[in-house]
Design an enzyme around this catalytic site. Structure first.
Site, PDB file in Angstrom:
ATOM      1  N   SER A   1      -0.573  -3.094  -4.353  1.00  0.00           N
ATOM      2  CA  SER A   1      -1.806  -2.451  -3.889  1.00  0.00           C
ATOM      3  C   SER A   1      -2.998  -2.932  -4.686  1.00  0.00           C
ATOM      4  CB  SER A   1      -1.709  -0.932  -4.040  1.00  0.00           C
ATOM      5  OG  SER A   1      -2.949  -0.353  -3.674  1.00  0.00           O
TER       6      SER A   1
ATOM      7  N   LYS B   1       5.319   2.212  -1.714  1.00  0.00           N
ATOM      8  CA  LYS B   1       4.030   1.650  -1.288  1.00  0.00           C
ATOM      9  C   LYS B   1       3.585   2.281   0.042  1.00  0.00           C
ATOM     10  CE  LYS B   1       0.300  -0.789  -1.124  1.00  0.00           C
ATOM     11  NZ  LYS B   1      -0.070  -1.218   0.155  1.00  0.00           N
TER      12      LYS B   1
ATOM     13  N   HIS C   1       2.192   5.551  -0.827  1.00  0.00           N
ATOM     14  CA  HIS C   1       0.863   5.275  -1.409  1.00  0.00           C
ATOM     15  C   HIS C   1      -0.158   5.155  -0.274  1.00  0.00           C
ATOM     16  CE1 HIS C   1      -2.340   2.359  -2.263  1.00  0.00           C
ATOM     17  NE2 HIS C   1      -2.297   2.740  -3.535  1.00  0.00           N
ATOM     18  N   ASN C   2       0.190   4.397   0.753  1.00  0.00           N
ATOM     19  CA  ASN C   2      -0.743   4.195   1.862  1.00  0.00           C
ATOM     20  C   ASN C   2      -0.960   5.479   2.657  1.00  0.00           C
ATOM     21  OD1 ASN C   2      -0.638   1.572   0.974  1.00  0.00           O
ATOM     22  ND2 ASN C   2      -0.585   0.695   3.024  1.00  0.00           N
TER      23      ASN C   2
ATOM     24  N   GLU D   1      -3.315   7.350   0.755  1.00  0.00           N
ATOM     25  CA  GLU D   1      -4.599   6.636   0.938  1.00  0.00           C
ATOM     26  C   GLU D   1      -5.260   7.040   2.266  1.00  0.00           C
ATOM     27  OE1 GLU D   1      -4.297   2.240   0.448  1.00  0.00           O
ATOM     28  OE2 GLU D   1      -4.913   2.138   2.538  1.00  0.00           O
TER      29      GLU D   1
HETATM   30  C1  6PG Z   1      -3.631  -1.472  -0.641  1.00  0.00           C
HETATM   31  C2  6PG Z   1      -3.919  -1.177   0.794  1.00  0.00           C
HETATM   32  C3  6PG Z   1      -3.507  -2.349   1.635  1.00  0.00           C
HETATM   33  C4  6PG Z   1      -4.085  -2.369   3.009  1.00  0.00           C
HETATM   34  C5  6PG Z   1      -3.613  -1.259   3.879  1.00  0.00           C
HETATM   35  C6  6PG Z   1      -4.515  -1.048   5.039  1.00  0.00           C
HETATM   36  O1  6PG Z   1      -2.922  -0.670  -1.229  1.00  0.00           O
HETATM   37  O2  6PG Z   1      -4.099  -2.482  -1.144  1.00  0.00           O
HETATM   38  O3  6PG Z   1      -3.216  -0.045   1.209  1.00  0.00           O
HETATM   39  O4  6PG Z   1      -2.107  -2.394   1.606  1.00  0.00           O
HETATM   40  O5  6PG Z   1      -5.470  -2.365   2.928  1.00  0.00           O
HETATM   41  O6  6PG Z   1      -2.362  -1.607   4.344  1.00  0.00           O
HETATM   42  O7  6PG Z   1      -3.822  -0.286   5.924  1.00  0.00           O
HETATM   43  P1  6PG Z   1      -4.366   0.069   7.321  1.00  0.00           P
HETATM   44  O8  6PG Z   1      -4.810  -1.211   7.987  1.00  0.00           O
HETATM   45  O9  6PG Z   1      -3.177   0.673   7.999  1.00  0.00           O
HETATM   46  O10 6PG Z   1      -5.506   1.004   7.112  1.00  0.00           O
END
Ligand code: 6PG
Length: 410
Positions: free
Chosen positions: A77, A132, A135-136, A139
């Site tokens: 990430s 991960k 994590h997303n 996010e």
């Molecule tokens: C990170 C982000 C990265 C990416 C996402 C975007 O941790 O660096 O999460 O992995 O920007 O996958 O996800 P979406 O396109 O589903 O918003």
């Protein structure tokens, strides 16, 4: 050294080779693995640093093991900044293969406040990509909550610069990477207008929030905020139908919502704590089911820098998860939630009365209201299931856990 030929690239490496793939998740990974395989030797290590589905990672690890190749699924990430300054890395696989790549991964990882690398061996199999994925999920919610905060601040009559100023003043209390970039985004102008006003209001996604929602459902975990943030993106996508519906249902309530900035800040803090609680519970449940032996405090630690969800709250959670896997029983968390409960109640109520879309914020208080009750309405659900399908029920006064069935019509 750059190569335009797979064979000469692979042959240039010391054995056992350690090759990290940073390519699009999905079929591309399998294609690159097949391209590499003819030139790999026993005990070489492949690392997939993309946002791969953890189930596919598990499958790829099994497939490559049958060919004597080690596979590490590594969540990475940090976006573009992380790639330059050091990302947070979540690698999984056998401990032996992790040890072989550890010095390299730790060297490129971001560092926490004690100068330790934001990288740790997560567990076996697909655990790195599972973590991960969560994590997303966290996010998605953090982003959605900030979007809802901006909706409210805008309805309160603030322009985008004023919203940015208010959020700036929150940094001493709730600093996070996402808060910081949101402030910068709000201030960005293009051709004399705020750029954000020109951006189409349809949120995309690349699948990890979807997988996290599937995983939470499959594991029987109520990570409701991840689902609500994902569905908020899906709702946004129906632009034309939204415009049509807005003609019929647009708010008639033009009065000013009674929400102070302090209340909004507290409501935001409340929702964020519930979001993190739900996300970490999801990882704990997966850990139990898949026997990954995840260390929640260590996961919070490697998310204190380099990644999208880094925040002051995450730093606090490192200590919380050292004591317990259930943040809702930890004194400091209980105290924080109690101190902010009145605010979330009043912010959500005011938003509903004024027709403001705040699905994730309201989910946070709805979750706590459903969870923190001694007696729930699930007894009625059980009775209904038993009535129409003889699905049976247990009785509160029978500690044996025996199942009963009633002939409800007689
Ligand atoms: C990170 C982000 C990265 C990416 C996402 C975007 O941790 O660096 O999460 O992995 O920007 O996958 O996800 P979406 O396109 O589903 O918003």
């Amino acid at each position: 050294s750059p190569f335009d030929n797979v064979e000469s690239f692979v042959k240039s490496l010391q054995r056992p080779r350690k090759i990290m793939l940073m390519v699009n998740a999905g079929k591309t990974i399998d294609a690159v693995i097949e391209d590499l395989l003819p030139f790999l030797s026993k005990d070489d290590i492949l690392i997939d640093g993309g946002n791969s589905n953890y189930l596919k990672t598990q499958e790829r690890a099994d497939y490559l093991r049958s060919k004597n190749i080690n596979f590490i699924g590594a969540g990475v990430s940090g976006g573009e900044a992380g790639a330059l300054k050091g990302p947070s890395i979540m690698p999984s696989g056998t401990i032996e293969s992790y040890k072989a790549v550890q010095p390299f991964l730790e060297a490129i990882a971001a560092k926490d406040q004690n100068n330790l690398p934001c990288c740790t061996h997560i567990g076996t199999g697909g655990s790195g990509h599972f973590v991960k994925m969560v994590h997303n999920g966290i996010e998605y919610v953090e982003m959605q909550l900030l979007a809802e905060v901006c909706t409210i601040l805008s309805r309160l009559g603030n322009n985008l610069d004023e919203i940015a100023r208010i959020l700036e003043s929150w940094k001493t209390t709730v600093d996070s990477y996402l808060l910081e970039i949101t402030i910068e985004i709000l201030r960005k102008k293009e051709g004399g207008d705020w750029l954000i006003n020109k951006i189409m209001d349809k949120a995309g996604n690349k699948g990890t929030g979807n997988w996290a929602t599937i995983a939470t459902a499959e594991l029987g975990m109520p990570s409701t905020m991840i689902a609500s943030a994902l569905f908020a993106r899906y709702v946004s996508f129906f632009k034309e139908e939204r415009v049509a519906a807005s003609k019929h249902f647009e708010s008639q309530n033009k009065s000013q919502p009674k929400i102070t900035n302090t209340e909004l800040l507290k409501a935001y803090q409340f929702a964020r704590i519930i979001n993190h609680h739900q996300g970490f519970k999801l990882m704990q449940k997966a850990s139990e089911k898949m026997q990954w032996n995840l260390n929640l405090s260590e996961l919070a630690r490697i998310w204190t820098n380099g990644c999208i969800v880094k925040s002051d709250l995450m730093t606090e959670l490192v200590a919380v998860f050292k004591k317990t896997n259930n943040a809702l029983t930890e004194d400091s968390v209980v105290k924080e939630l109690r101190a902010r409960k009145e605010a979330i109640k009043s912010v959500v109520s005011e938003c509903i009365l004024h027709d403001l879309p705040i699905s994730s914020m309201s989910e946070s208080i709805n979750f706590l209201n459903s969870f923190a009750v001694e007696n729930s309405s699930a007894n009625l659900i059980q009775a209904q299931r038993d009535y129409f399908g003889a699905h049976t029920y247990q009785k509160r006064d029978d500690p044996s856990g025996k199942y009963y069935h009633t002939d409800w019509k007689n």
